[in-house]
Scaffold this active site. Structure first.
Site, PDB file in Angstrom:
ATOM      1  N   ALA A 104       0.906  -1.212  -0.008  1.00 21.96           N
ATOM      2  CA  ALA A 104      -0.142  -0.036   0.075  1.00 21.96           C
ATOM      3  C   ALA A 104       0.910   1.184  -0.141  1.00 21.96           C
ATOM      4  CB  ALA A 104      -0.892   0.151   1.204  1.00 21.96           C
ATOM      5  N   SER A 105       0.124   2.494  -0.610  1.00 16.41           N
ATOM      6  CA  SER A 105       0.894   3.609  -0.551  1.00 16.41           C
ATOM      7  C   SER A 105       2.450   3.371  -1.073  1.00 16.41           C
ATOM      8  CB  SER A 105       0.920   4.368   0.882  1.00 16.41           C
ATOM      9  OG  SER A 105       1.419   5.658   0.727  1.00 16.41           O
ATOM     10  N   GLY A 106       3.436   3.640  -0.362  1.00 15.38           N
ATOM     11  CA  GLY A 106       4.957   3.705  -0.926  1.00 15.38           C
ATOM     12  C   GLY A 106       5.190   2.033  -1.340  1.00 15.38           C
ATOM     13  N   TYR A 108       2.951   0.062  -2.552  1.00 13.04           N
ATOM     14  CA  TYR A 108       2.387  -0.150  -4.012  1.00 13.04           C
ATOM     15  C   TYR A 108       3.202   0.400  -5.072  1.00 13.04           C
ATOM     16  CZ  TYR A 108      -0.568  -0.564  -8.148  1.00 13.04           C
ATOM     17  OH  TYR A 108      -1.215  -0.974  -9.183  1.00 13.04           O
ATOM     18  N   GLY A 126      -2.907  -1.025  -3.063  1.00 15.25           N
ATOM     19  CA  GLY A 126      -3.676   0.374  -3.233  1.00 15.25           C
ATOM     20  C   GLY A 126      -3.071   1.364  -2.358  1.00 15.25           C
TER      21      GLY A 126
END
Length: 288
Positions: A104-106, A108, A126
């Site tokens: 997720a975030s970084g 992803y 995501g």
């Protein structure tokens, strides 16, 4: 000469004559940040040698990123992602990302370094967005009778000082920076997932996150699977795996012997503990 070499080759064991395909496995687990030698945070300085070793592995047919990260520093995430892409292009090796609990975030963003993103059905993907969190202590120090004294040169040096009342103009300045980073993140996802994204942009880039099946529907991932079964499907049942781990340095060996820590090392250990607590808080956002 060639005939002699051919005869010699026939005398070798089968595994030497026809070696099984080899896949370099690069584990990327933890929050993303600058960290220290005592911290489990992922960062470019810490990972550079491991990434290079993965792509330099003799005979490797692919590099598999095994990702378990809720994110963290956007700069470090971007540096890691771009380093992987640069070496993939240089070595002409395919890259696969395998998501475990979360990308997720970084996390992803790093997964987007791969040509394909494959995830466990229960994994989370995501959170394409930017977040900044802090606390306000101005009322607390006023209540206990503490006077804050700060002297600066430059009117914005105390921007969002947690010991001073929040100013609307400071918040807007932070929001502008976040929008720039978010736009960069969106452009990167569009570049790496070109032709695959299926959802509305307002949804995809809202910061929301999904389980793997829904992420696949939205084009954020390609398939459900795990590293061993997927690589066997691609390269055969005899495929071999070489996990690239962080080398244990001199300090790690000293600690194993119970050596006393210097003041700097003690400070770094404290920072590592704080980073671990922060990492736990970030994971908690995803129910992990």
């Amino acid at each position: 000469m060639k005939r002699s070499l051919g005869r010699i080759r026939q005398l070798l064991p089968e595994k030497w004559r026809h070696p099984a395909p080899l896949v370099a496995v690069l584990p990327l687990s933890g929050t993303i940040g600058t960290g220290s030698r005592f911290s489990s945070s992922l960062n470019m300085t810490k990972l550079d040698k491991q990434i290079e070793s993965a792509f330099a592995l003799k005979g490797a047919k692919a590099v598999a990123l095994v990702i378990n990260s809720p994110g963290g520093s956007p700069a470090q995430s971007h540096l890691i992602m771009r380093r992987i892409r640069a070496l993939a292009a240089e070595k002409k090796l395919p890259v696969f990302a395998f998501v475990e609990d979360v990308a997720a975030s970084g996390g992803y963003m790093i997964a987007c370094a791969a040509d394909e993103i494959i995830a466990d059905p229960a994994s989370i993907l995501g959170s394409i967005g930017v977040v900044s969190a802090s606390f306000g202590f101005d009322k607390l120090i006023e209540k206990i009778g503490v006077e804050r004294r700060v002297y600066t040169a430059g009117r914005s040096k105390t921007l969002l000082d947690p010991f001073r009342p929040e100013k609307p103009e400071d918040v807007e300045r932070l929001a502008a920076l976040q929008r720039e980073i978010h736009d960069m993140f969106i452009a990167l996802v569009k570049e790496r997932r070109a032709g695959k994204l299926k959802g509305e942009e307002e949804l995809l880039f809202s910061g929301e996150f999904w389980l793997a099946p829904r992420a696949i529907e939205l084009g954020l991932a390609d398939a459900v699977g795990d590293v061993r079964s997927t690589m066997r499907e691609r390269f055969g049942e005899k495929v071999r795996f070489k996990t690239i781990v962080e080398p244990r340095g001199l300090l790690g060996r000293r600690l194993g012997l119970g050596a006393r820590l210097s003041a700097a090392e003690s400070e770094q250990m404290t920072e590592g503990v704080l980073a671990a607590l922060e990492g736990r808080a970030i994971r908690a956002r995803f129910g992990l």
